[in-house]
Motif scaffolding. Structure first.
Motif, short mmCIF file in Angstrom:
data_model
loop_
_atom_site.label_atom_id
_atom_site.label_comp_id
_atom_site.label_asym_id
_atom_site.label_seq_id
_atom_site.Cartn_x
_atom_site.Cartn_y
_atom_site.Cartn_z
N TRP B 34 -1.14 -11.83 -0.61
CA TRP B 34 -1.50 -10.86 -1.64
C TRP B 34 -0.32 -10.71 -2.59
N TYR B 35 -0.66 -10.70 -3.88
CA TYR B 35 0.30 -10.46 -4.94
C TYR B 35 -0.25 -9.35 -5.82
N ARG B 36 0.64 -8.70 -6.54
CA ARG B 36 0.15 -7.75 -7.54
C ARG B 36 0.88 -7.99 -8.86
N GLN B 37 0.20 -7.60 -9.91
CA GLN B 37 0.77 -7.74 -11.25
C GLN B 37 0.45 -6.48 -12.03
N ILE B 38 1.46 -5.67 -12.24
CA ILE B 38 1.31 -4.52 -13.11
C ILE B 38 1.16 -5.05 -14.52
N LEU B 39 0.29 -4.42 -15.30
CA LEU B 39 -0.10 -4.96 -16.59
C LEU B 39 1.10 -5.39 -17.42
N GLY B 40 1.07 -6.66 -17.84
CA GLY B 40 2.11 -7.18 -18.71
C GLY B 40 3.41 -7.52 -18.02
N GLN B 41 3.44 -7.39 -16.70
CA GLN B 41 4.69 -7.64 -15.99
C GLN B 41 4.55 -8.85 -15.06
N SER B 73 -13.19 -14.88 8.02
CA SER B 73 -13.44 -15.36 6.66
C SER B 73 -12.85 -14.43 5.62
N ASN B 74 -12.97 -13.13 5.83
CA ASN B 74 -12.44 -12.17 4.87
C ASN B 74 -10.97 -11.89 5.14
N PHE B 75 -10.27 -11.55 4.07
CA PHE B 75 -8.86 -11.17 4.15
C PHE B 75 -8.70 -9.94 3.28
N THR B 76 -8.44 -8.80 3.90
CA THR B 76 -8.47 -7.55 3.14
C THR B 76 -7.09 -6.93 2.99
N LEU B 77 -6.94 -6.22 1.89
CA LEU B 77 -5.74 -5.42 1.63
C LEU B 77 -6.18 -3.97 1.54
N LYS B 78 -5.64 -3.14 2.39
CA LYS B 78 -5.96 -1.72 2.38
C LYS B 78 -4.77 -0.96 1.80
N ILE B 79 -5.07 -0.08 0.87
CA ILE B 79 -4.03 0.78 0.31
C ILE B 79 -4.43 2.21 0.63
N ARG B 80 -3.60 2.86 1.43
CA ARG B 80 -3.89 4.25 1.80
C ARG B 80 -3.26 5.19 0.80
N SER B 81 -3.94 6.31 0.57
CA SER B 81 -3.39 7.37 -0.27
C SER B 81 -2.81 6.80 -1.57
N THR B 82 -3.69 6.25 -2.38
CA THR B 82 -3.24 5.55 -3.59
C THR B 82 -2.49 6.48 -4.54
N LYS B 83 -1.55 5.87 -5.26
CA LYS B 83 -0.75 6.58 -6.25
C LYS B 83 -1.03 5.96 -7.62
N LEU B 84 -0.67 6.71 -8.66
CA LEU B 84 -0.91 6.20 -10.01
C LEU B 84 -0.24 4.86 -10.23
N GLU B 85 0.96 4.72 -9.66
CA GLU B 85 1.71 3.48 -9.86
C GLU B 85 1.17 2.29 -9.07
N ASP B 86 0.13 2.51 -8.28
CA ASP B 86 -0.53 1.39 -7.61
C ASP B 86 -1.50 0.68 -8.55
N SER B 87 -1.74 1.26 -9.72
CA SER B 87 -2.62 0.61 -10.69
C SER B 87 -2.03 -0.73 -11.09
N ALA B 88 -2.80 -1.78 -10.89
CA ALA B 88 -2.32 -3.14 -11.13
C ALA B 88 -3.46 -4.10 -10.90
N MET B 89 -3.17 -5.35 -11.20
CA MET B 89 -4.07 -6.43 -10.83
C MET B 89 -3.59 -6.96 -9.49
N TYR B 90 -4.48 -7.09 -8.54
CA TYR B 90 -4.13 -7.59 -7.21
C TYR B 90 -4.76 -8.96 -7.02
N PHE B 91 -3.91 -9.92 -6.72
CA PHE B 91 -4.37 -11.29 -6.53
C PHE B 91 -4.26 -11.69 -5.06
N CYS B 92 -5.31 -12.32 -4.59
CA CYS B 92 -5.30 -12.96 -3.28
C CYS B 92 -5.08 -14.45 -3.51
N ALA B 93 -4.39 -15.11 -2.59
CA ALA B 93 -4.18 -16.54 -2.69
C ALA B 93 -4.22 -17.15 -1.31
#
Lengths: 113, 113
Positions: B34-41, B73-93
């Motif tokens: 799992w990777y994440r990309q905050i917008l424009g970063q 078959s599935n590969f999941t990412l769980k984010i508990r108690s989300t915060k504003l700064e968790d807003s991003a694009m999340y990529f699976c690879a």
């Protein structure tokens, strides 16, 4: 820790011309892999080209080629005969064994008609 | 051509809620990321997974995050108690061997409001 540096936040090229995107990296390993990924506006990450560090020959994929200089840890991407569809963010990435791939900050390429 | 698929493409959640991002890697692949990309970063590594366990995680991947491969078959990412700064694009690879490139999904855009 491995780091990947892309020193050009933005580049532009005239359609049909050639552009080179720079990438340097830092590692203590001798056997690793380097990649260039393209991220168009759709945001999907698309592999452009890869290079194995043990290979001396520079990788080539149609209009895309790399200049791999292992001694100075440099891995630049050359795009020949640039096309409008080449406009995207380009990310250089380093990979070692099954560990994660580390990405550079990206270079936004604009292609002018 | 086999591809990595991610669902949903866009998820909006309220701050403090839990979200699960889903990925179906390519079927014969063994390494998952799992990777994440905050917008424009830059694209940031979160975690790698192999042989049903985490093989490496970044400093971003704290106790708020967890991954699971519940059914082979599935590969999941769980984010508990989300915060504003968790807003991003999340990529699976995923990748099939240590020496091959990673194939990315199209990403899930997470917006925390």
């Amino acid at each position: 820790a491995q780091t990947v540096t892309q020193s050009q936040p933005e580049m532009s090229v005239q359609e049909a011309e050639t552009v080179t995107l720079s990438c340097t990296y830092d590692t203590s390993e001798s056997d690793y892999y380097l990649f260039w990924y393209k991220q168009p506006p759709s945001r999907q990450m698309i592999l452009v080209i890869r290079q194995e560090a043990y290979k001396q020959q520079n990788a080539t994929e149609n209009r895309f080629s790399v200049n791999f200089q292992k001694a100075v840890k440099s891995f630049s991407l050359k795009i020949s005969d640039s096309q409008l569809g080449d406009a995207a963010m380009y990310f250089c990435a380093y990979g070692y064994n099954n560990n994660d791939m580390r990405f550079g900050a990206g270079t936004r390429l604009t292609v002018k008609p | 051509e086999p591809e990595v698929t991610q669902t949903p493409s866009h998820q909006v959640t309220q701050m403090g809620q839990e979200v699960i991002l889903r990925c179906v890697p390519i079927s014969n692949h063994l390494y998952f990321y799992w990777y994440r990309q905050i917008l424009g970063q830059k694209v940031e590594f979160l975690v790698s997974f192999y042989n049903n366990e985490i093989s490496e995680k970044s400093e971003i991947f704290d106790d708020q995050f967890s991954v699971e491969r519940p059914d082979g078959s599935n590969f999941t990412l769980k984010i508990r108690s989300t915060k504003l700064e968790d807003s991003a694009m999340y990529f699976c690879a995923s990748r099939d061997r240590e020496d091959t490139e990673a194939f990315f999904g199209q990403g899930t855009r997470l917006t925390v409001v």
